[in-house]
Structures are given as structure tokens and as C-alpha cells.
Design a protein around this motif. Sequence first.
Motif, PDB file in Angstrom:
ATOM      1  N   ASP A 133      24.092  41.228 -37.687  1.00  0.00           N
ATOM      2  CA  ASP A 133      22.699  40.980 -37.312  1.00  0.00           C
ATOM      3  C   ASP A 133      21.927  42.288 -37.498  1.00  0.00           C
ATOM      4  OD1 ASP A 133      20.496  39.573 -36.516  1.00  0.00           O
ATOM      5  OD2 ASP A 133      21.139  39.246 -34.452  1.00  0.00           O
ATOM      6  N   ASP A 224      23.034  35.133 -39.674  1.00  0.00           N
ATOM      7  CA  ASP A 224      22.016  34.076 -39.609  1.00  0.00           C
ATOM      8  C   ASP A 224      21.373  33.836 -40.978  1.00  0.00           C
ATOM      9  OD1 ASP A 224      19.997  35.977 -40.044  1.00  0.00           O
ATOM     10  OD2 ASP A 224      19.494  36.158 -37.917  1.00  0.00           O
ATOM     11  N   SER A 253      26.609  29.395 -34.606  1.00  0.00           N
ATOM     12  CA  SER A 253      25.624  30.062 -33.752  1.00  0.00           C
ATOM     13  C   SER A 253      26.310  30.726 -32.555  1.00  0.00           C
ATOM     14  CB  SER A 253      24.591  29.040 -33.289  1.00  0.00           C
ATOM     15  OG  SER A 253      23.765  29.620 -32.325  1.00  0.00           O
ATOM     16  N   SER A 257      26.586  34.886 -31.862  1.00  0.00           N
ATOM     17  CA  SER A 257      25.773  35.363 -30.733  1.00  0.00           C
ATOM     18  C   SER A 257      26.291  36.701 -30.200  1.00  0.00           C
ATOM     19  CB  SER A 257      25.719  34.332 -29.617  1.00  0.00           C
ATOM     20  OG  SER A 257      26.989  34.234 -29.007  1.00  0.00           O
ATOM     21  N   LYS A 260      24.041  39.325 -31.515  1.00  0.00           N
ATOM     22  CA  LYS A 260      22.710  39.323 -30.877  1.00  0.00           C
ATOM     23  C   LYS A 260      22.772  40.002 -29.507  1.00  0.00           C
ATOM     24  CE  LYS A 260      20.659  35.293 -33.115  1.00  0.00           C
ATOM     25  NZ  LYS A 260      20.292  36.188 -34.202  1.00  0.00           N
ATOM     26  N   ARG A 314      19.779  37.617 -25.462  1.00  0.00           N
ATOM     27  CA  ARG A 314      20.073  37.581 -26.903  1.00  0.00           C
ATOM     28  C   ARG A 314      18.868  38.060 -27.685  1.00  0.00           C
ATOM     29  NH1 ARG A 314      23.518  32.101 -27.942  1.00  0.00           N
ATOM     30  NH2 ARG A 314      24.973  32.446 -26.240  1.00  0.00           N
TER      31      ARG A 314
END
Length: 349
Positions: A133, A224, A253, A257, A260, A314
Motif C-alpha cells: 500500500d 488494491d 480486502s 488490510s 492499511k 485503516r
Amino acid sequence: IPGPLSESKNAKSFESLFRISRKTFNYICSLVKDDLEARQSNILDLNGKTLTAHDQVAVALRRLSSGESLASTGNALGINQSTVSQITWRFVEAMEAKALRHLQWPASEVEIGQIKNKFKKIRGLPNCCGAIDATHILMTVPTVNHSHEVWLDREKKFSMVLQAVVDPEMRFRDVIVGYPGSLSDAVILQSSGFFKLCEEGKRLNGKKKELMEGTELGEYIVGDAGFPLLPWLITPFQHAAPGHQVDFNKRHSASRSVAKIALARLKEMWRIIHGVMWLPDKNKLPRIVFVCCLLHNILIDMEDKELNGVPSSRDHDPDYRQQFCESVSEPGSEIREKLSLYLSGKLPP
């Protein structure tokens, strides 16, 4: 400082001041002490007392974790603000020299195996080695100068990007920082050493997993929709069909996470990068961010209980819309489809 600061008798006030346990503080001191002492051109507080290596670590950690300006950090600690700046920078250099082992790509098959098992436990994704990310570190730069426009991102803010690959325990395993916010996540990834290593088959090149007769799943990371879909970087279905694709996106997802939350925690804990940096030095800022990533990992490695107090939000990039990357590789697309069928039990054995 020696009195009230690094020697703080009351552990609770120590921990609320530095947001780390004394054990972790002492460990960080042990890493950088020699480097700080080797350069001991006397650093003094406002009363003319020499600051020990422990005091200097205390000053630097306070500056990095409080997010206060140089002036308020200096006022709080009874030190000239240019001294705070000098100490922080010395600490950053010492950490770069001595703490690198805390941020590394897993070196052994055993270690990567443990990471895969932990990802599998999250929501069943097999052979996954990381989640990627990116987050924006906001800056104030003089707009008069046109050369600063490169820092202007798609949300019309000035920013620098930190891109990170994270393991299931939220450790950073690979980071790249310093690219301007005007570049997309996909472009930054493609400019990184990580991308080059993966494309050349020198990383994510370990054990494959057989999904069915003749179909093997190599090692990969998840990211993502802002990232390209590649054989080693699996992104969600952008127009998921009901059934196995929607189910896959939910698993995907949940698995990504961790990245995130890790970035949100990084900004929450090391607040120097949380708000807007005032006129940052663009050559020093990436190194400061990198050292915050090292500190983030050290807290995990030391099992620091202060981490429990950090909220697990997040949202590390409030006010930023989701980026979409149109780049889809055929082999990547095929692997994702087969993986999603495998997870929903629809692949023939």
C-alpha cells in the motif's frame, strides 16, 4: 534533561512521554550509543549541560513521536531548537547505520513459510508473501517556485509518497519513500527496486503451490486497485461477478488490510509524519520517514506493549480517493481467476 527526561522515575510518565516502553528505549539507545558518542562535539542544553547519548535519543524520539515543531520540542526540553534539529538528524543517521536488520525482506524459506501461513490464517489466501500500500506525507512548500509543482498530487495537496510491503504482523518488509505525490502508486511501484527484483525473478521466486493438476500458483503480494495486476501482484476484481469473484475480493480486502493498518499506525505513532510538514528538507525527509519505519518494526520486534494503545484505524490517507490502475497482465488475470475459483472450491481437483 538527565533529570526529568531519560531518567524519568515514574514509568507511566516515561511511557506517555515517549510512547514506547523503557525496555524498547534502552534497546534503541544500545543500537545508536556508539555512533552518537563518536560524534560528541559537545551538545548542550540551555543550562550548558552536556547531553548524554541517552538524552539525545530521548530528544530525537520526542521530536519524531510528538509531531511538535522544533520550537515547541526545544521549549519542552530546555534545548535550543537548532540543537533539537541537529540531534534528530544525528539519530536518523545512526539508526540508518545500525538498525537496518529490522527492516528486511525475509531471508530464509522458513521465514517466508511462516509469513505465508499467517496470511492463510487471515482469510485463506495461499502462498501470499505480503500486502502493498502507499500513503502520502503532506508538506507545505512555497508555491511561488514552479519546480515545486511536481509535489502537487491529484488531491491538490503537496505530498511525498511512502510505499510499503507489509507482513501479516504489520512489519514493513520493503519500503520506498521520496517520490513526489504527483506520481501514481503504479508508477512508483514500477520505478522501485522491488519491482525490478520481482520482474527479474529474484524475489517472490520461492516455492509454488499446486492449485490443480498443471496449475501452479507462484509467490505473490496483494495490493488494491491502484496497482497493476501482475502474476506476482494480485489486485481485486474491479467489476466482480457475483459468486467466486465477489468472495475473492472480500478475502483479498481482509488480507491486504494489514498494510492499511500498518501505515495508519506508523502515522499515529510517529506523528512527525502525521500532519503537514512545514517546509521539509526534501533530501532529509525520506530518511526521516524511513527511520520511523525502522522504529515501527523495532516496536513489533520488541513486542512493545505500548503498541496496544495505538488505535487500529485503516485510514492512513483521509481525503484521498482510491486510485485505479488500468494495467492488467494476461498471466496475472489468469492466475487471479484460477485462484478465486480454487478458493471457492470450483476448480477440478
